[in-house]
Design a protein around this motif. Structure first.
Motif, PDB file in Angstrom:
ATOM      1  N   PHE A   1       0.868  -1.302  -0.031  1.00 34.58           N
ATOM      2  CA  PHE A   1      -0.037  -0.092   0.105  1.00 34.58           C
ATOM      3  C   PHE A   1       0.918   1.200   0.024  1.00 34.58           C
ATOM      4  N   GLU A   2       1.872   1.431   0.781  1.00 37.92           N
ATOM      5  CA  GLU A   2       2.546   2.419   0.953  1.00 37.92           C
ATOM      6  C   GLU A   2       3.429   2.587  -0.444  1.00 37.92           C
ATOM      7  N   TYR A   3       4.167   1.722  -0.947  1.00 40.43           N
ATOM      8  CA  TYR A   3       4.639   1.686  -2.087  1.00 40.43           C
ATOM      9  C   TYR A   3       3.775   2.511  -3.047  1.00 40.43           C
ATOM     10  N   GLU A   4       2.319   1.574  -3.459  1.00 41.35           N
ATOM     11  CA  GLU A   4       1.776   2.366  -4.467  1.00 41.35           C
ATOM     12  C   GLU A   4       1.297   3.547  -4.188  1.00 41.35           C
ATOM     13  N   TYR A   5       0.826   3.763  -2.807  1.00 35.39           N
ATOM     14  CA  TYR A   5       0.311   5.273  -2.613  1.00 35.39           C
ATOM     15  C   TYR A   5       1.325   6.428  -2.969  1.00 35.39           C
ATOM     16  N   PHE A   6       2.331   6.153  -2.446  1.00 34.68           N
ATOM     17  CA  PHE A   6       3.455   7.116  -2.579  1.00 34.68           C
ATOM     18  C   PHE A   6       3.909   7.382  -4.248  1.00 34.68           C
ATOM     19  N   SER A   7       4.140   5.978  -4.692  1.00 36.99           N
ATOM     20  CA  SER A   7       4.434   6.274  -6.254  1.00 36.99           C
ATOM     21  C   SER A   7       3.489   6.942  -6.933  1.00 36.99           C
ATOM     22  N   ARG A   8       2.103   6.615  -6.869  1.00 33.62           N
ATOM     23  CA  ARG A   8       1.106   7.606  -7.340  1.00 33.62           C
ATOM     24  C   ARG A   8       1.212   9.072  -7.196  1.00 33.62           C
ATOM     25  N   LEU A   9       1.224   9.311  -5.822  1.00 31.17           N
ATOM     26  CA  LEU A   9       1.538  10.651  -5.261  1.00 31.17           C
ATOM     27  C   LEU A   9       2.598  11.394  -6.113  1.00 31.17           C
TER      28      LEU A   9
ATOM     29  N   GLU B   1       1.692  12.291  -9.780  1.00 29.93           N
ATOM     30  CA  GLU B   1       0.637  13.185  -9.849  1.00 29.93           C
ATOM     31  C   GLU B   1       1.096  14.396  -9.450  1.00 29.93           C
ATOM     32  N   THR B   2       2.031  14.642  -8.533  1.00 32.26           N
ATOM     33  CA  THR B   2       2.633  15.767  -8.230  1.00 32.26           C
ATOM     34  C   THR B   2       3.953  16.239  -8.867  1.00 32.26           C
ATOM     35  N   GLY B   3       4.577  15.397  -9.732  1.00 32.09           N
ATOM     36  CA  GLY B   3       5.676  15.443 -10.332  1.00 32.09           C
ATOM     37  C   GLY B   3       7.002  15.602  -9.587  1.00 32.09           C
ATOM     38  N   GLY B   4       6.712  14.668  -8.212  1.00 34.13           N
ATOM     39  CA  GLY B   4       8.012  14.828  -7.023  1.00 34.13           C
ATOM     40  C   GLY B   4       7.986  15.900  -6.359  1.00 34.13           C
ATOM     41  N   ASN B   5       6.859  16.893  -6.284  1.00 32.21           N
ATOM     42  CA  ASN B   5       7.044  17.942  -5.630  1.00 32.21           C
ATOM     43  C   ASN B   5       6.692  17.802  -4.035  1.00 32.21           C
ATOM     44  N   ILE B   6       7.878  17.665  -3.210  1.00 33.70           N
ATOM     45  CA  ILE B   6       7.751  17.103  -1.846  1.00 33.70           C
ATOM     46  C   ILE B   6       6.336  17.920  -0.940  1.00 33.70           C
ATOM     47  N   SER B   7       6.477  19.455  -1.117  1.00 40.76           N
ATOM     48  CA  SER B   7       5.296  20.072  -0.557  1.00 40.76           C
ATOM     49  C   SER B   7       4.317  19.766  -0.878  1.00 40.76           C
ATOM     50  N   GLU B   8       3.735  19.467  -2.039  1.00 39.94           N
ATOM     51  CA  GLU B   8       2.592  19.213  -2.437  1.00 39.94           C
ATOM     52  C   GLU B   8       2.101  17.857  -2.061  1.00 39.94           C
TER      53      GLU B   8
ATOM     54  N   PRO C   1       8.835   9.401 -11.110  1.00 35.79           N
ATOM     55  CA  PRO C   1       7.609   8.818 -11.419  1.00 35.79           C
ATOM     56  C   PRO C   1       7.495   7.561 -11.774  1.00 35.79           C
ATOM     57  N   LYS C   2       6.477   6.999 -11.355  1.00 36.20           N
ATOM     58  CA  LYS C   2       6.070   5.496 -11.985  1.00 36.20           C
ATOM     59  C   LYS C   2       5.133   5.581 -13.053  1.00 36.20           C
ATOM     60  N   SER C   3       5.290   4.591 -13.888  1.00 35.30           N
ATOM     61  CA  SER C   3       4.113   4.685 -15.041  1.00 35.30           C
ATOM     62  C   SER C   3       3.094   3.768 -14.587  1.00 35.30           C
TER      63      SER C   3
END
Length: 451
Positions: free
Chosen positions: A405-413, A416-423, A447-449
């Protein structure tokens, strides 16, 4: 140099027999003017160009709120508040240092001399509790003592701390211990207000005042009459609305959108934020005059990872709150030990959620495995989605699901944010440091495809 006001009234009850916390105090003064000394104690002292700082520096290169000094167990902490031209010690620009010896440091181009004083005891509460708040560590008990004294005043309070540290609980405890306890406490989540509706939500509006205003809305400042208004996540308030809020606090009256009539207000203001508002002031994101208006007293809540010794007391208290006062005996010592090794990105809120889940899912009379309801305590590479074969135990199987779950959640995030940590931190409602921790934990660096 301004004298620090006495913000908190003296103790009414003697606590001579209470345990005490030793803090290293000190004083600062400007070269050539040693007689005008500013004493540094357990309340934060601000240095800057703004007239409401305790040490006002007449230097155009100094930021509005440049740096902060506060007495701690380790020494007097000097922390730069995101200033433009920096704070320097020995030619090195610093973010945070602890001063223990006579030292000259530089705020932009202005030299300031620090002199340490003897260690002095700070009174702490005899009981490790303040309202619903629990803590036995000396730092928390010192905080409870201070909150108890603050509660009896009419001073505005600004509560700082990470998400999940219990800022709303502190606000409620202050209200319940205040002379306004018989009045209402009204909570306004500034972070959840759409910017286009912020003024109408805070100040109220008349029917037909704007498109969509089909009914009249009363301002929460009016609803809180005789009590307390709690402005949660004040740092999220749009900057164009901040002068209007400042006017309400200064004039003690409010006018609804679409109305020509002002109504007086009788409320105490308590605010909270997970942002460093002094830094926000220097970045032009928060008004300095509003900051000083709401921060007559500042309270900073420590993250749970800084008070791990409190975890057994917190778990015991949470189980009692859930109607199981004797259930702590069913929590294995090994589980408590694992909880005390955890990083706690969600702080006390995450612990409460884990305790609630563990109690609800435990077999009758069986062990309450609180640690089984946390994010992973070990940092393995997440298993592939097509992992074959059952795990050897329930805990291992659950850990595997959490890892995935953690892997998929943060990969998707991340995608979606282009790696913007603050967002990412804003969307996940956790601190940026913890976002980085999860990215490192699961080796998410790009970012993961979706294909």
């Amino acid at each position: 140099m301004k004298k620090v006001p006495s913000q908190i009234p003296p103790e009414e009850a003697t606590i001579a027999t209470a345990p005490r916390l030793e803090m290293l105090r000190g004083a600062v003064f400007l070269p050539g003017n040693p007689a005008k000394r500013l004493i540094i104690g357990p309340e934060p002292v601000l240095l800057g160009r703004h007239g409401d700082c305790q040490l006002v520096l007449d230097d155009p290169r100094v930021s509005s709120v440049h740096a902060e000094l506060i007495a701690t167990e380790q020494g007097v902490r000097l922390r730069d508040k995101g200033s433009k031209n920096g704070t320097f010690l020995g030619g090195v620009r610093i973010g945070e240092v602890y001063l223990t010896h006579r030292t000259t440091f530089r705020v932009a181009a202005t030299e300031v001399i620090f002199e340490p004083a003897a260690r002095e005891p700070v009174p702490i509460a005899q009981v490790g509790r303040f309202g619903p708040l629990v803590g036995e560590t000396p730092a928390m008990r010192a905080l409870f003592d201070r909150l108890r004294r603050v509660a009896t005043t009419e001073l505005t309070v600004l509560i700082g701390g990470e998400t999940g540290t219990g800022k709303e609980l502190v606000a409620r405890a202050i209200h319940q211990a205040s002379p306004r306890a018989s009045g209402p406490i009204v909570i306004v989540d500034c972070g959840a207000i759409p910017p286009s509706l912020a003024e109408a939500t805070l100040f109220g509006h008349e029917k037909g005042a704007f498109t969509g205003a089909i009914d009249r809305r009363i301002s929460p400042f009016i609803e809180a009459d005789g009590g307390t208004i709690f402005l949660d996540e004040l740092g999220e308030l749009p900057i164009d609305l901040q002068p209007k809020l400042l006017r309400i606090l200064a004039e003690r009256r409010v006018k609804a959108v679409g109305s020509n009539t002002y109504r007086p207000i009788n409320v105490r203001v308590v605010a909270a934020t997970r942002r460093d508002l002094a830094r926000e002031v220097n970045e032009g994101l928060f008004r300095s005059d509003l900051f000083f208006r709401v921060a007559e007293v500042r309270v900073d809540l420590p993250p749970l990872r800084a008070r791990l010794d409190d975890i057994p007391h917190l778990v015991r208290n949470m189980l009692a709150d859930l109607g199981a006062p004797d259930a702590f005996e069913r929590v294995p010592p090994a589980a408590i030990a694992r909880l005390q090794r955890y990083d706690w990105p969600g702080n006390v809120r995450e612990l409460r959620n884990a305790v609630s889940a563990a109690l609800a899912l435990a077999d009758e009379g069986g062990p309450i495995e609180v640690d089984a309801h946390l994010s992973t305590l070990v940092l393995p590479t997440p298993p592939p989605a097509n992992h074959e074969g059952p795990a050897s135990t329930f805990r291992d199987a659950k850990q595997e699901v959490l890892n995935r779950f953690e892997y998929e959640y943060f990969s998707r995030l991340y995608q979606e944010t282009g790696g913007n940590i603050s967002e990412m931190a804003r969307r996940a409602d956790i601190e940026r440091a913890h976002v980085r921790m999860y990215l490192r934990r699961h080796h998410i660096t790009a970012p993961k495809s979706n294909t």
